[in-house]
Motif scaffolding. Structure first.
Motif, PDB file in Angstrom:
ATOM      1  N   THR A   1       3.814  10.076  -9.244  1.00 17.22           N
ATOM      2  CA  THR A   1       3.274  10.285 -10.592  1.00 17.22           C
ATOM      3  C   THR A   1       2.468  11.577 -10.651  1.00 17.22           C
ATOM      4  O   THR A   1       2.627  12.367 -11.593  1.00 17.22           O
ATOM      5  N   ASN A   2       1.624  11.808  -9.658  1.00 23.20           N
ATOM      6  CA  ASN A   2       0.830  13.046  -9.634  1.00 23.20           C
ATOM      7  C   ASN A   2       1.726  14.272  -9.545  1.00 23.20           C
ATOM      8  O   ASN A   2       1.468  15.286 -10.205  1.00 23.20           O
TER       9      ASN A   2
ATOM     10  N   GLN B   1       0.831  -1.211   0.000  1.00 17.55           N
ATOM     11  CA  GLN B   1       0.000   0.000   0.000  1.00 17.55           C
ATOM     12  C   GLN B   1       0.864   1.259   0.000  1.00 17.55           C
ATOM     13  O   GLN B   1       0.596   2.202  -0.736  1.00 17.55           O
TER      14      GLN B   1
ATOM     15  N   ASN C   1       4.017   5.625  -5.359  1.00 15.85           N
ATOM     16  CA  ASN C   1       4.027   5.700  -6.823  1.00 15.85           C
ATOM     17  C   ASN C   1       2.958   6.657  -7.335  1.00 15.85           C
ATOM     18  O   ASN C   1       3.208   7.442  -8.248  1.00 15.85           O
ATOM     19  N   THR C   2       1.771   6.600  -6.744  1.00 11.36           N
ATOM     20  CA  THR C   2       0.690   7.491  -7.158  1.00 11.36           C
ATOM     21  C   THR C   2       1.053   8.944  -6.869  1.00 11.36           C
ATOM     22  O   THR C   2       0.879   9.820  -7.724  1.00 11.36           O
ATOM     23  N   ASP C   3       1.565   9.199  -5.658  1.00 14.79           N
ATOM     24  CA  ASP C   3       1.942  10.570  -5.294  1.00 14.79           C
ATOM     25  C   ASP C   3       3.053  11.092  -6.194  1.00 14.79           C
ATOM     26  O   ASP C   3       3.018  12.241  -6.634  1.00 14.79           O
TER      27      ASP C   3
ATOM     28  N   ASN D   1       2.312   1.661  -3.400  1.00 16.86           N
ATOM     29  CA  ASN D   1       1.314   2.167  -4.345  1.00 16.86           C
ATOM     30  C   ASN D   1       1.040   3.645  -4.109  1.00 16.86           C
ATOM     31  O   ASN D   1       0.937   4.421  -5.059  1.00 16.86           O
ATOM     32  N   ASP D   2       0.911   4.039  -2.827  1.00 18.61           N
ATOM     33  CA  ASP D   2       0.682   5.452  -2.509  1.00 18.61           C
ATOM     34  C   ASP D   2       1.856   6.303  -2.971  1.00 18.61           C
ATOM     35  O   ASP D   2       1.667   7.385  -3.528  1.00 18.61           O
TER      36      ASP D   2
END
Length: 117
Positions: free
Chosen positions: A58-59, A48, A54-56, A51-52
């Motif tokens: 990327t954003n 998790q 990577n998402t942060d 994933n967080d």
């Protein structure tokens, strides 16, 4: 009679050892299950977090790309606008009517002072 007592004592000893072995196996299984449960929990948490992250990331990178893209587009628009003004000034200077060149030059100076200020 001694043989019977020996057999009884031996059977009780074997029973005690068997019971102790079962207890040890039960405890070992409980510890293994607890370890696996914690391991699964940590694995889930790490996934998790990954994933967080990577998402942060990327954003953030997309936002930075949008920001710098906007800055580049603004600079390109400014440069094109200035090129158009300079072309108009050059054309007006070449024309017979210098009054147009003076007006465009005044507009350019005003625009530059507003942009610089």
């Amino acid at each position: 009679m001694a043989s019977e007592e020996y057999d009884k004592a031996f059977n009780r000893y074997a029973q005690d050892k068997s019971q102790a072995l079962q207890e040890q196996q039960f405890n070992a299984n409980e510890k293994q299950n607890a370890y696996k449960s914690k391991s699964d929990l940590y694995k889930t948490l790490m996934n998790q977090l990954g994933n967080d992250y990577n998402t942060d990331t990327t954003n953030w990178l997309n936002g930075m790309g949008d920001y710098y893209g906007g800055m580049i587009n603004a600079n390109n628009a400014y440069t094109n606008g200035m090129a158009n003004v300079n072309t108009s000034l050059a054309n007006a200077s070449l024309s017979e009517n210098n009054g147009v060149a003076d007006m465009l030059n005044f507009a350019l100076n005003t625009f530059n002072s507003v942009m610089a200020g």
